[in-house]
Design an enzyme around this catalytic site. Structure first.
Site, PDB file in Angstrom:
ATOM      1  N   VAL A  46      47.463  58.814  10.612  1.00 16.40           N
ATOM      2  CA  VAL A  46      47.389  57.587   9.625  1.00 16.40           C
ATOM      3  C   VAL A  46      46.208  56.795   9.954  1.00 16.40           C
ATOM      4  O   VAL A  46      45.328  56.356   8.883  1.00 16.40           O
ATOM      5  CB  VAL A  46      48.589  56.957   9.231  1.00 16.40           C
ATOM      6  CG1 VAL A  46      48.302  55.716   8.499  1.00 16.40           C
ATOM      7  CG2 VAL A  46      49.661  57.748   8.953  1.00 16.40           C
ATOM      8  N   CYS A  47      46.099  56.818  11.413  1.00 15.87           N
ATOM      9  CA  CYS A  47      45.007  55.775  11.681  1.00 15.87           C
ATOM     10  C   CYS A  47      43.404  55.891  11.378  1.00 15.87           C
ATOM     11  O   CYS A  47      42.817  55.053  10.862  1.00 15.87           O
ATOM     12  CB  CYS A  47      44.842  55.485  13.432  1.00 15.87           C
ATOM     13  SG  CYS A  47      46.332  55.016  14.158  1.00 15.87           S
ATOM     14  N   PRO A  48      43.136  57.435  11.270  1.00 19.33           N
ATOM     15  CA  PRO A  48      41.597  57.381  10.741  1.00 19.33           C
ATOM     16  C   PRO A  48      41.591  57.129   9.298  1.00 19.33           C
ATOM     17  O   PRO A  48      40.328  56.782   8.790  1.00 19.33           O
ATOM     18  CB  PRO A  48      41.605  59.082  11.211  1.00 19.33           C
ATOM     19  CG  PRO A  48      42.806  59.592  11.373  1.00 19.33           C
ATOM     20  CD  PRO A  48      43.622  58.610  11.879  1.00 19.33           C
TER      21      PRO A  48
END
Length: 187
Positions: A46-48
């Site tokens: 999810v972070c990117p």
């Protein structure tokens, strides 16, 4: 316990920014608006998507004199490795702060001690170094840079026009509310 009005603690850490390493400290953050954007870890899923969304909106934040600081408990070396390995992360121009000891995450109360990583937390910091808005959400839900940007604009507006408040979905140029003295007790 609310963090609204909390002054951010003193810190000094390394960041990966503009393909280089740079020390960033609390003194570099105060005197301007900023966003601390905590995320669990580099090389995740999810972070990117969030960091790319923020990278795409970064110039808009810069135009309103607001710096973005993404923060994870990874080192600045891991940030560089992720940048070198990912076309998505290569788009990032804002500083990626390293918090390998979790000290910054603890100060913002987003440290997950059992996992050694931070929750997804977004914090708007005013030029006095105080938190004026924040949200912390589950690790499996991504955030929206457009909404974060809108909240920075609203926070800036309210700071400048202390007798006015911004209603839901407020955008610059739209009507604000001016609470009357008769209704202050109801807020």
């Amino acid at each position: 316990m609310s963090l609204i009005g909390k002054e951010i603690g003193d810190f000094k850490t390394w960041a990966f920014v503009n393909n280089d390493f740079k020390e960033i400290a609390r003194k570099d953050v105060v005197a301007q608006w900023s966003v601390f954007f905590f995320y669990p870890a580099d090389f995740t899923f999810v972070c990117p998507t969030e960091l790319e969304d923020l990278a795409n909106k970064y110039e808009d934040f810069k135009k309103i004199n607001c710096e973005i600081y993404s923060v994870s408990c990874d080192t600045h070396f891991v940030h560089k490795a992720w940048h070198d390995a990912s076309d998505t992360i290569k788009k990032i121009k804002y500083p990626m702060l390293a918090d390998p000891t979790g000290a910054i995450a603890r100060d913002f109360q987003v440290m997950i001690e059992s996992d050694g990583m931070a929750e997804r937390g977004s914090f708007i910091i005013n030029p006095a170094g105080k938190i004026v808005a924040y949200e912390v959400i589950a690790g499996n839900v991504g955030r929206n840079a457009d909404e974060l940007y809108r909240r920075v604009l609203a926070s800036q507006f309210v700071a400048e026009h202390g007798d006015e408040v911004c209603p839901a979905k407020w955008q610059p140029g739209e009507k604000t509310l001016k609470p009357s003295l008769d209704l202050v007790g109801l807020l």
